[in-house]
Design a protein around this motif. Structure first.
Motif, short mmCIF file in Angstrom:
data_model
loop_
_atom_site.label_atom_id
_atom_site.label_comp_id
_atom_site.label_asym_id
_atom_site.label_seq_id
_atom_site.Cartn_x
_atom_site.Cartn_y
_atom_site.Cartn_z
N UNK A 225 0.84 -1.19 0.00
CA UNK A 225 0.00 0.00 0.00
C UNK A 225 0.88 1.25 0.00
N UNK A 226 0.57 2.17 -0.90
CA UNK A 226 1.39 3.37 -1.06
C UNK A 226 1.05 4.37 0.04
N UNK A 227 1.70 4.20 1.18
CA UNK A 227 1.39 4.99 2.36
C UNK A 227 2.55 4.87 3.34
N UNK A 254 -1.49 3.10 15.83
CA UNK A 254 -1.90 4.07 14.81
C UNK A 254 -3.28 3.69 14.29
N UNK A 255 -4.21 4.63 14.33
CA UNK A 255 -5.57 4.41 13.83
C UNK A 255 -5.80 5.36 12.67
N UNK A 256 -5.64 4.84 11.46
CA UNK A 256 -5.82 5.62 10.23
C UNK A 256 -7.08 5.10 9.55
N UNK A 257 -8.22 5.71 9.88
CA UNK A 257 -9.51 5.24 9.40
C UNK A 257 -10.28 6.39 8.75
N UNK A 258 -10.80 6.14 7.55
CA UNK A 258 -11.66 7.14 6.92
C UNK A 258 -13.06 7.04 7.51
N UNK A 324 12.96 8.70 9.38
CA UNK A 324 11.74 7.91 9.44
C UNK A 324 10.50 8.67 9.02
N UNK A 325 10.69 9.87 8.45
CA UNK A 325 9.52 10.68 8.11
C UNK A 325 8.84 10.13 6.85
N UNK A 326 7.60 9.70 7.01
CA UNK A 326 6.86 9.12 5.90
C UNK A 326 7.26 7.69 5.58
N UNK A 327 8.03 7.06 6.44
CA UNK A 327 8.52 5.70 6.19
C UNK A 327 10.03 5.67 6.27
N UNK A 334 6.69 9.45 -0.88
CA UNK A 334 7.15 10.69 -1.52
C UNK A 334 6.04 11.74 -1.53
N UNK A 335 5.19 11.68 -0.54
CA UNK A 335 4.13 12.67 -0.40
C UNK A 335 3.82 12.85 1.08
N UNK A 336 3.19 13.96 1.42
CA UNK A 336 2.76 14.19 2.79
C UNK A 336 1.26 14.52 2.85
#
Length: 404
Positions: A225-227, A254-258, A324-327, A334-336
């Motif tokens: 997953x690209x994240x 970490x709870x990343x939920x839409x 470790x920023x963004x992975x 490569x995005x924020x």
């Protein structure tokens, strides 16, 4: 059988005036591109322009009213969409159907080629052998990147659900439970409040079930997953998100939920912990919040997504979390930030090399996150609306770590 639509379902129908305005804007773009019309077949484009994702092909000529061509479910389609409907039981009659709706030539036509399988495209080539086909997927994505007043109202209507999902985390998170147990409890509570469950992504081979709930070392694991966040997931066929890791005190969760309702989503992430985060992760979390504050302060119409991404990297580097920023390593995103709406991965992008400026009506999810080599992932994500003066926050819950 005569269908009777439930009132709760009917409340989410897209108004005819909204659909007409969208179609007319799309027709204007097609005229600039010198197209004679477009066939819309992908679910996102169908819902956006026709108000339904039933089995139809939606022909939009450059002038005049569009036409729905239905394979089946005619009665339901008429309830959901205001446009004229004709049956199309075979591709052999497609050419004749389009000629009846077109106001001129069918020489140059559009399809959403960015998402259409090649074999499906070959069927259109066979049905209309004299037509030249061009991609209109990018044209529609650009149009959808600027939300209408009605769409912004739909996003704001999701706010209570988004807040309720975050407020439920202390109720569902407990030591000794697995990631997937906690995820299931959170999803059940959200579902009972009208969460639609399904969220759409446009990118090829990208999918997601609700989101990611990842604890401790699982957060240090990248995935397809690209994240910034990946996780082990449950098996190689679902290798991301919550798995069977047992949650222990002190682990970052970490709870990343839409939050999804009415065909639209709000994207949000919070960091939770039973007890207290390790000091190193507390500092890293504070740094991600600082990145958010800096990017939000700089966000306004005319600023390029690449500039905001570069600013995020600069703040992260000053805070000592660049590695470790963004992975980490090859898994570093490569995005924020990214657009959202009907799909989770819409435009604009806050990304390296993204040379398009922000415009009023755009929305983006800003997600600065830090991945530790072994301890997991921490970070924050909120959704923002670009206004004439700057940005407006769409996910109102607090940014603090959720401590239990």
């Amino acid at each position: 059988m005569t269908l009777s639509m439930p009132e709760s379902y009917a409340a989410h129908l897209v108004p005819h005036s909204e659909l007409r305005a969208r179609v007319e804007q799309f027709q204007h773009a097609m005229r600039i591109a010198m197209l004679d019309g477009a066939l819309i077949t992908h679910k996102t484009g169908l819902y956006y322009l026709a108000g339904t994702i039933q089995p139809v092909q939606f022909f939009v000529p450059t002038e005049g009213d569009p036409l729905l061509l239905a394979r089946r479910n005619d009665e339901r389609i008429r309830l959901e969409s205001p446009w004229r409907l004709e049956p199309l039981r075979s591709m052999k009659t497609l050419s004749d159907s389009l000629k009846s709706a077109a106001h001129g030539s069918l020489a140059k036509l559009g399809l959403e080629l960015d998402v259409m399988p090649v074999l499906t495209f070959r069927r259109y080539e066979k049905a209309l052998p004299d037509a030249q086909w061009l991609d209109v997927g990018g044209m529609l994505r650009a149009q959808r990147s600027i939300k209408t007043v009605w769409e912004i109202e739909q996003l704001r209507a999701i706010q209570p659900l988004a807040e309720a999902m975050l407020a439920a985390i202390p109720q569902v998170l407990a030591a000794g439970c697995t990631e997937v147990e906690v995820a299931g409890r959170l999803e059940a509570l959200a579902r009972a409040q009208g969460h639609q469950g399904r969220s759409w992504l446009r990118a090829y081979n990208m999918d997601m079930y609700w989101g990611h709930l990842i604890a401790g070392p699982s957060g240090s694991v990248g995935s397809f997953f690209d994240s910034p966040n990946g996780g082990w997931g449950l098996n190689p066929a679902k290798p991301d998100g919550p798995g069977l890791r047992v949650i222990e005190p002190g682990m970052p969760v970490l709870v990343d939920y839409v939050a999804a309702r009415g065909g639209y989503v709000l994207d949000q992430t919070r960091t939770a912990v039973i007890g207290t985060l390790p000091a190193e992760l507390q500092d890293a979390y504070a740094a991600t919040v600082a990145v958010q504050e800096a990017v939000v302060a700089a966000s306004r119409p005319g600023v390029f997504g690449s500039e905001l991404y570069d600013l995020a990297l600069e703040v992260a580097a000053r805070a000592g979390i660049a590695d470790g920023f963004g992975g980490r390593g090859e898994n570093q995103a490569r995005f924020v930030g990214h657009g959202f709406g009907m799909e989770i991965d819409e435009l604009p992008l806050l990304a390296a090399g993204w040379g398009e400026p922000l415009q009023p009506g755009m929305v983006f999810a800003l997600e600065p996150k830090y991945v530790h080599e072994t301890l997991g992932i921490v970070g924050i994500e909120n959704s923002w609306l670009v206004t004439e003066e700057g940005v407006e926050r769409l996910t109102p819950a607090g940014d603090e770590v959720i401590q239990i």
